[in-house]
Design an enzyme around this catalytic site. Structure first.
Site, PDB file in Angstrom:
ATOM      1  N   ALA A  67      -4.894  -0.981  -7.530  1.00 17.47           N
ATOM      2  CA  ALA A  67      -3.445  -1.061  -7.675  1.00 17.47           C
ATOM      3  C   ALA A  67      -2.858  -1.301  -6.287  1.00 17.47           C
ATOM      4  O   ALA A  67      -3.469  -0.944  -5.271  1.00 17.47           O
ATOM      5  CB  ALA A  67      -2.920   0.240  -8.255  1.00 17.47           C
ATOM      6  N   GLY A 112      -8.152   0.224  -9.541  1.00 19.91           N
ATOM      7  CA  GLY A 112      -7.696  -0.608 -10.664  1.00 19.91           C
ATOM      8  C   GLY A 112      -8.497  -1.892 -10.816  1.00 19.91           C
ATOM      9  O   GLY A 112      -8.540  -2.471 -11.907  1.00 19.91           O
ATOM     10  N   GLU A 115     -11.433  -0.898 -12.776  1.00 25.22           N
ATOM     11  CA  GLU A 115     -10.940  -0.615 -14.134  1.00 25.22           C
ATOM     12  C   GLU A 115     -10.654  -1.911 -14.896  1.00 25.22           C
ATOM     13  O   GLU A 115     -10.907  -2.002 -16.102  1.00 25.22           O
ATOM     14  CB  GLU A 115      -9.698   0.281 -14.039  1.00 25.22           C
ATOM     15  CG  GLU A 115     -10.071   1.666 -13.518  1.00 25.22           C
ATOM     16  CD  GLU A 115      -8.879   2.522 -13.144  1.00 25.22           C
ATOM     17  OE1 GLU A 115      -8.036   2.049 -12.335  1.00 25.22           O
ATOM     18  OE2 GLU A 115      -8.765   3.649 -13.650  1.00 25.22           O
ATOM     19  N   GLU A 135      -9.950   6.656  -5.813  1.00 18.74           N
ATOM     20  CA  GLU A 135      -8.642   7.310  -5.916  1.00 18.74           C
ATOM     21  C   GLU A 135      -8.605   8.710  -5.307  1.00 18.74           C
ATOM     22  O   GLU A 135      -7.613   9.100  -4.684  1.00 18.74           O
ATOM     23  CB  GLU A 135      -8.193   7.370  -7.392  1.00 18.74           C
ATOM     24  CG  GLU A 135      -7.692   6.044  -7.938  1.00 18.74           C
ATOM     25  CD  GLU A 135      -8.794   5.135  -8.479  1.00 18.74           C
ATOM     26  OE1 GLU A 135      -9.980   5.406  -8.198  1.00 18.74           O
ATOM     27  OE2 GLU A 135      -8.462   4.172  -9.186  1.00 18.74           O
TER      28      GLU A 135
HETATM   29  N1  CO8 Z   1      -3.038  -2.257  -2.213  1.00 18.67           N
HETATM   30  C1  CO8 Z   1      -2.248  -2.932  -1.358  1.00 18.67           C
HETATM   31  N2  CO8 Z   1      -2.720  -3.655  -0.338  1.00 18.67           N
HETATM   32  C2  CO8 Z   1      -4.058  -3.695  -0.174  1.00 18.67           C
HETATM   33  C3  CO8 Z   1      -4.950  -3.022  -1.038  1.00 18.67           C
HETATM   34  C4  CO8 Z   1      -4.380  -2.282  -2.090  1.00 18.67           C
HETATM   35  N3  CO8 Z   1      -5.125  -1.627  -2.999  1.00 18.67           N
HETATM   36  N4  CO8 Z   1      -6.199  -3.234  -0.602  1.00 18.67           N
HETATM   37  C5  CO8 Z   1      -6.110  -4.030   0.471  1.00 18.67           C
HETATM   38  N5  CO8 Z   1      -4.817  -4.296   0.744  1.00 18.67           N
HETATM   39  C6  CO8 Z   1      -4.290  -5.123   1.825  1.00 18.67           C
HETATM   40  C7  CO8 Z   1      -4.368  -4.396   3.173  1.00 18.67           C
HETATM   41  O1  CO8 Z   1      -3.276  -3.514   3.329  1.00 18.67           O
HETATM   42  C8  CO8 Z   1      -4.351  -5.552   4.121  1.00 18.67           C
HETATM   43  O2  CO8 Z   1      -3.029  -6.007   4.225  1.00 18.67           O
HETATM   44  P1  CO8 Z   1      -2.380  -6.293   5.705  1.00 18.67           P
HETATM   45  O3  CO8 Z   1      -3.215  -7.418   6.276  1.00 18.67           O
HETATM   46  O4  CO8 Z   1      -0.973  -6.664   5.412  1.00 18.67           O
HETATM   47  O5  CO8 Z   1      -2.558  -5.038   6.482  1.00 18.67           O
HETATM   48  C9  CO8 Z   1      -5.127  -6.630   3.386  1.00 18.67           C
HETATM   49  O6  CO8 Z   1      -5.100  -6.266   2.000  1.00 18.67           O
HETATM   50  C10 CO8 Z   1      -6.583  -6.700   3.811  1.00 18.67           C
HETATM   51  O7  CO8 Z   1      -7.142  -5.406   3.663  1.00 18.67           O
HETATM   52  P2  CO8 Z   1      -7.903  -4.641   4.874  1.00 18.67           P
HETATM   53  O8  CO8 Z   1      -7.376  -5.094   6.202  1.00 18.67           O
HETATM   54  O9  CO8 Z   1      -7.875  -3.190   4.582  1.00 18.67           O
HETATM   55  O10 CO8 Z   1      -9.381  -5.244   4.685  1.00 18.67           O
HETATM   56  P3  CO8 Z   1     -10.733  -4.538   5.112  1.00 18.67           P
HETATM   57  O11 CO8 Z   1     -11.799  -5.603   4.963  1.00 18.67           O
HETATM   58  O12 CO8 Z   1     -10.624  -3.845   6.404  1.00 18.67           O
HETATM   59  O13 CO8 Z   1     -10.983  -3.415   3.981  1.00 18.67           O
HETATM   60  C11 CO8 Z   1     -11.034  -2.541   1.736  1.00 18.67           C
HETATM   61  C12 CO8 Z   1     -11.176  -3.797   2.649  1.00 18.67           C
HETATM   62  C13 CO8 Z   1     -12.209  -1.592   2.025  1.00 18.67           C
HETATM   63  C14 CO8 Z   1     -11.085  -3.010   0.293  1.00 18.67           C
HETATM   64  C15 CO8 Z   1      -9.706  -1.831   2.062  1.00 18.67           C
HETATM   65  O14 CO8 Z   1      -8.653  -2.802   2.015  1.00 18.67           O
HETATM   66  C16 CO8 Z   1      -9.341  -0.730   1.106  1.00 18.67           C
HETATM   67  O15 CO8 Z   1      -9.901   0.347   1.183  1.00 18.67           O
HETATM   68  N6  CO8 Z   1      -8.380  -1.015   0.185  1.00 18.67           N
HETATM   69  C17 CO8 Z   1      -7.873   0.000  -0.732  1.00 18.67           C
HETATM   70  C18 CO8 Z   1      -8.873   0.295  -1.822  1.00 18.67           C
HETATM   71  C19 CO8 Z   1      -8.357   1.378  -2.732  1.00 18.67           C
HETATM   72  O16 CO8 Z   1      -8.155   2.530  -2.330  1.00 18.67           O
HETATM   73  N7  CO8 Z   1      -8.118   1.019  -3.986  1.00 18.67           N
HETATM   74  C20 CO8 Z   1      -7.649   1.923  -4.996  1.00 18.67           C
HETATM   75  C21 CO8 Z   1      -6.152   1.866  -5.061  1.00 18.67           C
HETATM   76  S1  CO8 Z   1      -5.476   3.101  -6.120  1.00 18.67           S
HETATM   77  C22 CO8 Z   1      -5.788   2.478  -7.672  1.00 18.67           C
HETATM   78  O17 CO8 Z   1      -6.245   1.408  -7.889  1.00 18.67           O
HETATM   79  C23 CO8 Z   1      -5.406   3.407  -8.777  1.00 18.67           C
HETATM   80  C24 CO8 Z   1      -5.128   2.660 -10.052  1.00 18.67           C
HETATM   81  C25 CO8 Z   1      -4.320   3.502 -10.953  1.00 18.67           C
HETATM   82  C26 CO8 Z   1      -2.898   3.669 -10.449  1.00 18.67           C
HETATM   83  C27 CO8 Z   1      -2.207   4.693 -11.225  1.00 18.67           C
HETATM   84  C28 CO8 Z   1      -1.367   4.078 -12.315  1.00 18.67           C
HETATM   85  C29 CO8 Z   1      -0.933   5.097 -13.333  1.00 18.67           C
END
Ligand code: CO8
Length: 261
Positions: A67, A112, A115, A135
């Protein structure tokens, strides 16, 4: 219909491909993307002659990184609940599509994103794929079906380990635990996905749909009820012209010509 956050294409007759297309955010699911995803899935369901849907992510880094954390971080509890409900509806529409839906996981499938892949019928993956439900690392719980679909896919104990630790799993382990059906070199993934789609599209279309229905709906029943359900589906297959064509073609030692009737 055109979309801002995804691409919806029919690269070959009956083969549809949906690409989540926010590579700058690793294809993270914001509200607009979830709405477009739902609309696109319904469009594939309504498309005449649809045989199979491939779901993938744009770029070479991510399938979907979850998400959109930046969009949801400050939502109210009611706001996040509404977002979750809309995502559940979109994912249910994927699971309910009558044709097979294959997640083509080209990179990170986190939160997500995993999922979403789990709402698809099965997963094929690149060697670069990384799966996880992180999460708990950011103070949340899986909210788009992960606590329900992951245990059904890989078993409760393995799923609980991943949910409670947030541990991320690489492609080889994903295949070993039954999360991914096949793993390919990154440069081969798209072509392997198309080859798989062609195989499915070449089969009797109604038989494929009925088979999916038997596995999907029958799988929620006890064994006896499921076998009775299968018997109904099996009987229904005999109402199709393709059943006659397929079996006569076998007897006559020629390739079948299926018409989806
Ligand atoms: N949301 C928003 N932006 C994101 C996300 C995300 N999930 N993942 C990556 N990005 C963005 C980064 O902020 C970055 O943007 P910017 O260049 O503007 O800073 C860009 O994408 C590139 O990402 P990174 O620089 O972080 O890239 P890396 O190669 O260093 O890392 C990762 C890659 C490991 C995938 C890292 O980006 C990461 O950990 N991302 C988050 C993963 C995560 O925690 N996902 C779970 C999110 S919560 C969820 O999905 C719950 C779903 C249910 C919600 C509840 C509803 C009821």
């Amino acid at each position: 219909m055109s979309y801002d956050n995804l691409l919806l294409e029919e690269p070959e007759a009956g083969i549809w491909r949906l690409t989540l297309n926010r590579p700058h955010a690793l294809n993270a699911l914001n509200a607009a993307t979830v709405a477009e995803l739902h609309a696109a899935v319904l469009a594939v369901g309504a498309a005449p002659g649809a045989r199979v849907l491939l779901v993938t992510g744009a770029g070479d880094k991510a399938f979907v990184a979850g998400a959109d954390i930046k969009e949801i971080v400050d939502l109210t509890p009611l706001g996040i609940r509404a977002f979750g409900s809309r995502a559940h509806a979109a994912f249910a529409a994927i699971a309910d599509l009558p044709v097979p839906v294959i997640a083509v996981v080209n990179g990170y499938a986190l939160g997500g994103g995993l999922e979403l892949a789990l709402a698809c019928d099965w997963i094929i993956a690149s060697e670069r794929a990384v799966f996880g439900l992180p999460e708990v690392s950011i103070g949340a719980t899986p909210g788009f079906g992960g606590t329900q679909r992951l245990p059904r896919r890989i078993g409760r104990a393995r799923a609980l380990e991943l949910v409670c630790t947030g541990r991320q799993v690489r492609a080889a382990e994903a295949a070993a635990i039954g999360l991914a059906n096949h793993v390919y070199a990154p440069e081969r993934l798209a072509e392997e996905a198309l080859a798989l789609a062609r195989t499915i599209a070449g089969k009797a279309p109604l038989a494929v749909r009925l088979s999916k229905e038997a596995v999907r709906s029958g799988g929620e029943l006890d064994l006896d009820s499921g076998c009775r359900f299968e018997a109904q589906i099996f009987g229904l297959a005999w109402s199709t012209e393709d059943q006659k064509e397929g079996m006569h073609a076998f007897i006559e030692k020629r390739p079948p010509v299926f018409r989806g009737r």
